[in-house]
Scaffold this motif. Structure first.
Motif, PDB file in Angstrom:
ATOM      1  N   SER A  17     -25.702 -63.575 -31.751  1.00 47.05           N
ATOM      2  CA  SER A  17     -24.853 -64.661 -31.933  1.00 47.05           C
ATOM      3  C   SER A  17     -23.451 -64.436 -31.461  1.00 47.05           C
ATOM      4  O   SER A  17     -23.036 -63.166 -31.072  1.00 47.05           O
ATOM      5  CB  SER A  17     -24.547 -64.943 -33.539  1.00 47.05           C
ATOM      6  OG  SER A  17     -23.700 -63.809 -34.031  1.00 47.05           O
ATOM      7  N   SER A  18     -22.583 -65.509 -31.096  1.00 44.32           N
ATOM      8  CA  SER A  18     -21.395 -65.307 -30.669  1.00 44.32           C
ATOM      9  C   SER A  18     -20.458 -64.290 -31.654  1.00 44.32           C
ATOM     10  O   SER A  18     -19.726 -63.673 -31.145  1.00 44.32           O
ATOM     11  CB  SER A  18     -20.646 -66.754 -30.563  1.00 44.32           C
ATOM     12  OG  SER A  18     -20.541 -67.194 -31.589  1.00 44.32           O
ATOM     13  N   GLY A  19     -20.546 -64.413 -32.916  1.00 44.78           N
ATOM     14  CA  GLY A  19     -19.910 -63.595 -33.852  1.00 44.78           C
ATOM     15  C   GLY A  19     -20.182 -61.961 -33.471  1.00 44.78           C
ATOM     16  O   GLY A  19     -19.112 -61.392 -33.423  1.00 44.78           O
ATOM     17  N   LYS A  69     -16.006 -71.559 -31.825  1.00 41.34           N
ATOM     18  CA  LYS A  69     -15.782 -71.176 -33.427  1.00 41.34           C
ATOM     19  C   LYS A  69     -15.643 -69.827 -33.629  1.00 41.34           C
ATOM     20  O   LYS A  69     -14.723 -69.534 -34.562  1.00 41.34           O
ATOM     21  CB  LYS A  69     -17.056 -71.794 -34.100  1.00 41.34           C
ATOM     22  CG  LYS A  69     -16.928 -72.019 -35.472  1.00 41.34           C
ATOM     23  CD  LYS A  69     -17.998 -72.802 -36.021  1.00 41.34           C
ATOM     24  CE  LYS A  69     -17.745 -72.976 -37.844  1.00 41.34           C
ATOM     25  NZ  LYS A  69     -19.056 -73.449 -38.589  1.00 41.34           N
ATOM     26  N   SER A  70     -16.310 -68.827 -32.762  1.00 42.94           N
ATOM     27  CA  SER A  70     -16.223 -67.530 -33.091  1.00 42.94           C
ATOM     28  C   SER A  70     -14.967 -66.985 -32.661  1.00 42.94           C
ATOM     29  O   SER A  70     -14.573 -66.044 -32.784  1.00 42.94           O
ATOM     30  CB  SER A  70     -17.316 -66.780 -32.676  1.00 42.94           C
ATOM     31  OG  SER A  70     -17.622 -66.811 -31.062  1.00 42.94           O
ATOM     32  N   LYS A 113     -18.494 -61.349 -30.452  1.00 44.80           N
ATOM     33  CA  LYS A 113     -17.185 -61.019 -30.593  1.00 44.80           C
ATOM     34  C   LYS A 113     -16.855 -59.725 -31.569  1.00 44.80           C
ATOM     35  O   LYS A 113     -15.941 -58.855 -31.101  1.00 44.80           O
ATOM     36  CB  LYS A 113     -16.798 -62.351 -31.434  1.00 44.80           C
ATOM     37  CG  LYS A 113     -15.063 -62.083 -32.102  1.00 44.80           C
ATOM     38  CD  LYS A 113     -14.217 -63.056 -31.387  1.00 44.80           C
ATOM     39  CE  LYS A 113     -12.958 -63.077 -32.172  1.00 44.80           C
ATOM     40  NZ  LYS A 113     -11.882 -62.531 -31.349  1.00 44.80           N
ATOM     41  N   ALA A 132     -20.342 -73.271 -30.490  1.00 38.53           N
ATOM     42  CA  ALA A 132     -20.486 -71.795 -31.407  1.00 38.53           C
ATOM     43  C   ALA A 132     -19.601 -70.603 -30.823  1.00 38.53           C
ATOM     44  O   ALA A 132     -18.900 -69.792 -31.465  1.00 38.53           O
ATOM     45  CB  ALA A 132     -21.974 -71.357 -31.213  1.00 38.53           C
ATOM     46  N   TRP A 144     -26.662 -70.166 -31.070  1.00 34.67           N
ATOM     47  CA  TRP A 144     -25.647 -70.985 -31.376  1.00 34.67           C
ATOM     48  C   TRP A 144     -25.445 -70.769 -32.972  1.00 34.67           C
ATOM     49  O   TRP A 144     -24.495 -71.009 -33.551  1.00 34.67           O
ATOM     50  CB  TRP A 144     -25.770 -72.579 -31.386  1.00 34.67           C
ATOM     51  CG  TRP A 144     -27.080 -73.172 -31.709  1.00 34.67           C
ATOM     52  CD1 TRP A 144     -27.380 -73.530 -32.929  1.00 34.67           C
ATOM     53  CD2 TRP A 144     -28.277 -73.308 -30.972  1.00 34.67           C
ATOM     54  NE1 TRP A 144     -28.780 -74.064 -33.193  1.00 34.67           N
ATOM     55  CE2 TRP A 144     -29.262 -73.968 -31.949  1.00 34.67           C
ATOM     56  CE3 TRP A 144     -28.553 -73.244 -29.539  1.00 34.67           C
ATOM     57  CZ2 TRP A 144     -30.360 -74.442 -31.377  1.00 34.67           C
ATOM     58  CZ3 TRP A 144     -29.966 -73.520 -29.243  1.00 34.67           C
ATOM     59  CH2 TRP A 144     -31.000 -74.030 -30.076  1.00 34.67           C
ATOM     60  N   GLU A 145     -26.456 -70.326 -33.622  1.00 34.03           N
ATOM     61  CA  GLU A 145     -26.443 -69.906 -35.029  1.00 34.03           C
ATOM     62  C   GLU A 145     -25.289 -68.766 -35.160  1.00 34.03           C
ATOM     63  O   GLU A 145     -25.620 -67.727 -34.359  1.00 34.03           O
ATOM     64  CB  GLU A 145     -27.631 -69.888 -35.720  1.00 34.03           C
ATOM     65  CG  GLU A 145     -28.397 -71.068 -35.917  1.00 34.03           C
ATOM     66  CD  GLU A 145     -27.819 -72.123 -36.701  1.00 34.03           C
ATOM     67  OE1 GLU A 145     -26.813 -72.096 -37.632  1.00 34.03           O
ATOM     68  OE2 GLU A 145     -28.145 -73.382 -36.751  1.00 34.03           O
ATOM     69  N   TYR A 146     -24.878 -68.469 -36.517  1.00 40.75           N
ATOM     70  CA  TYR A 146     -24.178 -67.174 -36.599  1.00 40.75           C
ATOM     71  C   TYR A 146     -24.829 -66.094 -36.937  1.00 40.75           C
ATOM     72  O   TYR A 146     -24.798 -64.925 -36.764  1.00 40.75           O
ATOM     73  CB  TYR A 146     -23.172 -67.612 -37.894  1.00 40.75           C
ATOM     74  CG  TYR A 146     -21.887 -66.467 -37.962  1.00 40.75           C
ATOM     75  CD1 TYR A 146     -20.806 -66.454 -36.706  1.00 40.75           C
ATOM     76  CD2 TYR A 146     -21.875 -65.551 -38.981  1.00 40.75           C
ATOM     77  CE1 TYR A 146     -19.916 -65.499 -36.842  1.00 40.75           C
ATOM     78  CE2 TYR A 146     -20.940 -64.752 -38.737  1.00 40.75           C
ATOM     79  CZ  TYR A 146     -19.971 -64.582 -37.882  1.00 40.75           C
ATOM     80  OH  TYR A 146     -18.864 -63.650 -37.933  1.00 40.75           O
ATOM     81  N   GLN A 147     -25.722 -66.256 -37.956  1.00 40.15           N
ATOM     82  CA  GLN A 147     -26.894 -65.144 -38.116  1.00 40.15           C
ATOM     83  C   GLN A 147     -28.108 -65.759 -38.957  1.00 40.15           C
ATOM     84  O   GLN A 147     -28.190 -67.104 -39.282  1.00 40.15           O
ATOM     85  CB  GLN A 147     -26.166 -64.166 -39.115  1.00 40.15           C
ATOM     86  CG  GLN A 147     -25.873 -64.814 -40.599  1.00 40.15           C
ATOM     87  CD  GLN A 147     -25.212 -63.756 -41.557  1.00 40.15           C
ATOM     88  OE1 GLN A 147     -24.216 -64.000 -42.409  1.00 40.15           O
ATOM     89  NE2 GLN A 147     -25.841 -62.571 -41.624  1.00 40.15           N
TER      90      GLN A 147
END
Ligand code: PGA
Length: 255
Positions: A81-83, A120-121, A86, A117, A70-73
């Protein structure tokens, strides 16, 4: 009009890049020149094979992750991460799968963090919910589905719900020979619709795709996807055989 969605959950398979390359050869052969009129087809391989998938440039098969953190980095050893997913070119991520709940202790709070998360991404979320065998024996399907759905969607606004695809996937049907009846699936679908309507209103509910998952095979696809008028399916084992997986997608596309 919303399209159907057919997702292949490859789980922890295959075991080498060479094997995945052969898988892609077979998949490419199945989908080459094929046009799915009203169905999106997504494959969720292990993230370690994303680049190989992207390099194939398959036009009619999209990429999804099986799991994200769930955290971005940051300092979260071993996580993705989902970022990142993506930015590699994926469009989807699964969340809430019964194997994540069972083997990795993921509860509603974790699933809610992951779902938010994912959204959001800018990915679409494939949210899996459903009762286990003990809950089924105790006749708790309705209660469990309601609780899982409400808690997973906590804090997900009306503007975001159309980016969530919901899979009714009772864990007792996953990886087994047990297949629910069309009526049981339809009942779960109606509960999901009712809860979505209560939270987001009728119009927003109509935009959400509701899929079935658990032991989907060509011989069951009518019973579990077509008859209960599901918006598609989440396919495990049969997604490892491109010929079977694409036949399932075609059947769903034609109905
Ligand atoms: P199965 O798996 O089709 O092998 O039952 C489904 C899933 O886990 O998503």
């Amino acid at each position: 009009m919303k399209k159907n969605l057919v997702v292949g959950n490859m789980k922890m398979n295959p075991t080498s890049p060479a094997e995945f390359e052969r898988y892609l050869d077979a998949l490419e052969k199945e989908v080459k020149g094929k046009k799915f009129e009203k169905t999106e087809v997504v494959i969720c391989p292990p993230a370690i094979y994303f680049k190989q998938f992207i390099d194939r440039k398959l036009k009619n098969v999209q990429l999804g992750a099986q799991n994200i953190f769930w955290e971005y980095q940051g300092a979260y050893t071993g996580e993705i991460s989902s970022g990142m997913v993506k930015n590699m070119g994926a469009q989807y991520s699964m969340v809430g799968h019964s194997e994540r709940r069972k083997y990795f202790g993921e509860d509603e709070e974790i699933i809610n963090l992951k779902l938010k998360a994912i959204l959001k991404s800018g990915l679409r979320a494939i949210l899996c919910i459903g009762e286990n065998i003990e809950e089924r024996k105790r006749n708790q399907t309705v209660e469990v589905v309601k609780k899982q759905l409400r808690e997973a969607l906590n804090g997900v606004g009306a503007g975001k719900i159309e980016y969530v695809d919901i899979v009714y996937e009772p864990s007792w049907a996953v990886g087994s020979d047990n297949v629910p009846t069309s009526d049981e699936i339809l009942e779960a679908k109606l509960i999901i619709k009712k809860i979505l309507s209560e939270i987001y209103g009728h119009k927003a509910m109509e935009r959400v795709r509701i899929l079935y998952g658990g032991s989907i095979a060509r011989c069951f696809v009518n019973q579990v996807c077509i008859d209960p008028a599901m918006d598609g399916g989440l396919v495990g084992r049969e997604s490892l055989v491109p010929y079977e997986f694409i036949r399932i997608a075609e059947t769903i596309d034609k109905n």
